[in-house]
Scaffold this motif. Structure first.
Motif, PDB file in Angstrom:
ATOM      1  N   UNK A   1       0.814  -1.221   0.000  1.00 28.25           N
ATOM      2  CA  UNK A   1       0.000   0.000   0.000  1.00 28.25           C
ATOM      3  C   UNK A   1       0.845   1.267   0.000  1.00 28.25           C
ATOM      4  N   UNK A   2       2.136   1.101  -0.215  1.00 25.17           N
ATOM      5  CA  UNK A   2       3.019   2.271  -0.250  1.00 25.17           C
ATOM      6  C   UNK A   2       3.223   2.739  -1.694  1.00 25.17           C
ATOM      7  N   UNK A   3       3.393   4.048  -1.843  1.00 28.26           N
ATOM      8  CA  UNK A   3       3.864   4.572  -3.110  1.00 28.26           C
ATOM      9  C   UNK A   3       5.371   4.341  -3.186  1.00 28.26           C
TER      10      UNK A   3
ATOM     11  N   UNK B   1       3.532   2.473  -8.896  1.00 30.79           N
ATOM     12  CA  UNK B   1       2.582   3.461  -8.404  1.00 30.79           C
ATOM     13  C   UNK B   1       1.199   3.313  -9.024  1.00 30.79           C
ATOM     14  N   UNK B   2       1.111   2.715 -10.191  1.00 31.95           N
ATOM     15  CA  UNK B   2      -0.212   2.515 -10.791  1.00 31.95           C
ATOM     16  C   UNK B   2      -0.970   1.371 -10.134  1.00 31.95           C
ATOM     17  N   UNK B   3      -0.259   0.562  -9.328  1.00 32.68           N
ATOM     18  CA  UNK B   3      -0.939  -0.589  -8.714  1.00 32.68           C
ATOM     19  C   UNK B   3      -0.964  -0.502  -7.194  1.00 32.68           C
ATOM     20  N   UNK B   4      -0.720   0.671  -6.629  1.00 30.50           N
ATOM     21  CA  UNK B   4      -0.776   0.830  -5.175  1.00 30.50           C
ATOM     22  C   UNK B   4      -2.168   0.463  -4.671  1.00 30.50           C
ATOM     23  N   UNK B   5      -2.197  -0.401  -3.651  1.00 25.85           N
ATOM     24  CA  UNK B   5      -3.469  -0.797  -3.065  1.00 25.85           C
ATOM     25  C   UNK B   5      -4.092  -2.008  -3.735  1.00 25.85           C
TER      26      UNK B   5
END
Length: 426
Positions: free
Chosen positions: A336-338, A361-365
């Motif tokens: 869940x981190x950038x 960053x496009x797949x955070x979370x």
């Protein structure tokens, strides 16, 4: 030490237990002490305990050469957990993450088992050295997977690119394993600079010859001496064809079965290909962009399949465990981190499994827990077992001739690369 000094050091009683007395110790008595003629297994339990108190173990008592000690050749893996405590090495196994259950069952091996030497903590490295491991053996053929070689050019750091350039690669040949002239040379045929570059990519002679060269640099007789003929005969290779093949025409001049799709190989052919250090991607001559690392970051692999391809340690660094990987526990905080919030070690680990900042960053979370592996009938675990056997045999049986009488590259246009002064740091 004199007999009196032994008493002052509080060890005289141990020598007494072993049958020594003041006259015998001081040389007044010319009769050899009987204990000196006894083998370790002829000592009583009390005498063995006394010997251990003065820092003897079976090997040193028997005068066994160091390379034949249990520590060197087995690292105490054949001992049960209780025996490890008795011989004083259980503490090192504990430091490496083992406990009674994991040691006895072989299941849930600790994270250290999947780390390369330079990923071990200071304590883990010290424990590994205490049970007679050194870097080359820890990272040895059975654990080796050329992770740096199989990483996309654009994801590789500058030190890897410098080494690759020294070896004659460019971005195109690097991303297409099997396409570079250098891969048809054995390690012994590399220049000193090229060997240094190869070592900086964590190759050794045995792993280069298997993973990079696939033994194409060996003549037929060399293959026979190394015990590898059984790995090329199933494909229809003959002495004449093998000795004439230089790889310059790809597989066009090879036997027809050498061009068989991975999925269509017979079990015997598949085992032979594995022993030559092929995996599905290199056998199919896939561009690195089409490998699982780039396509899905190994998300389709089972946890146990990550270790054979050398990446489980990176997922451990990112906080994954077997339970979280299989969806039986929450995903780690890194998920869940950038990118900017990852620490340095996490960013390095993410790059090693083919993430870039933008992709991460496009797949955070989004949960990166896997579902089902793509499902080759040839499993990854079998690949490791085969490669372990193959490279270990070549390293031992072929150790006397590696680098001698090897097949020379017959390509007329193969030019030795001449890098600049900064091409490689060693």
């Amino acid at each position: 030490y004199t007999w009196e000094e032994l008493e002052q050091e509080e060890v005289q009683s141990y020598f007494t237990m072993l049958g020594y007395n003041e006259d015998g110790w001081s040389g007044v008595s010319e009769t050899p002490m009987a204990v000196e003629d006894l083998h370790w297994n002829e000592l009583t339990a009390a005498q063995q305990t006394a010997a251990k108190k003065i820092c003897y173990i079976e090997e040193s008592w028997e005068g066994t050469p160091l390379d034949q000690w249990e520590c060197s050749w087995d690292h105490f893996h054949s001992r049960d957990w209780t025996e490890l405590e008795e011989i004083g090495v259980q503490q090192y196994m504990t430091t490496l993450g083992w406990d009674k259950n994991s040691w006895s069952s072989g299941a849930d091996a600790p994270a250290s088992e999947y780390k390369k030497w330079n990923q071990l903590t200071t304590g883990e490295e010290g424990a590994a050295r205490a049970i007679c491991f050194q870097k080359e053996e820890w990272d040895g053929p059975s654990a080796f997977y050329p992770i740096y070689r199989y990483q996309l050019w654009e994801l590789s750091d500058n030190s890897v690119k410098r080494a690759a350039t020294t070896l004659g690669y460019n971005s195109e040949t690097w991303n297409n394993p099997g396409s570079a002239d250098i891969e048809y040379k054995t390690f012994a045929e590399l220049s000193d600079l090229e060997q240094a570059a190869a070592r900086s990519l964590e190759f050794r002679e045995d792993t280069w010859n298997c993973w990079q060269n696939h033994y194409f640099g060996y003549y037929w007789d060399d293959m026979n001496e190394a015990g590898l003929l059984s790995n090329i005969v199933p494909f229809g290779w003959t002495r004449q064809a093998w000795n004439a093949y230089d790889g310059s025409n790809g597989r066009l001049t090879a036997p027809d079965s050498w061009r068989t799709e991975w999925e269509d190989l017979s079990d015997k052919q598949w085992e032979a290909a594995v022993d030559l250090c092929y995996i599905e991607e290199t056998w199919q001559e896939l561009d690195l962009e089409d490998w699982d690392c780039s396509q899905n970051h190994f998300a389709g692999y089972d946890w146990d399949e990550l270790a054979p391809v050398g990446v489980q340690g990176y997922f451990v660094t990112l906080g994954w465990t077997q339970q979280s990987w299989h969806g039986d526990a929450p995903a780690p905080s890194s998920d869940n981190k950038h990118w900017a919030d990852l620490n340095d070690q996490e960013q390095i680990a993410a790059r090693q499994v083919c993430f870039t900042k933008s992709v991460w960053d496009t797949s955070v979370g989004d949960t990166r827990q896997p579902h089902t592996h793509k499902g080759s009938k040839k499993n990854v675990g079998g690949i490791v077992g085969g490669i372990l056997a193959s490279v270990a045999v070549v390293g031992i049986v072929g150790g006397l001739f590696l680098g001698k009488n090897m097949k020379r590259d017959k390509s007329e246009d193969l030019v030795e690369s001449v890098p600049n002064e900064e091409a490689v740091q060693v």
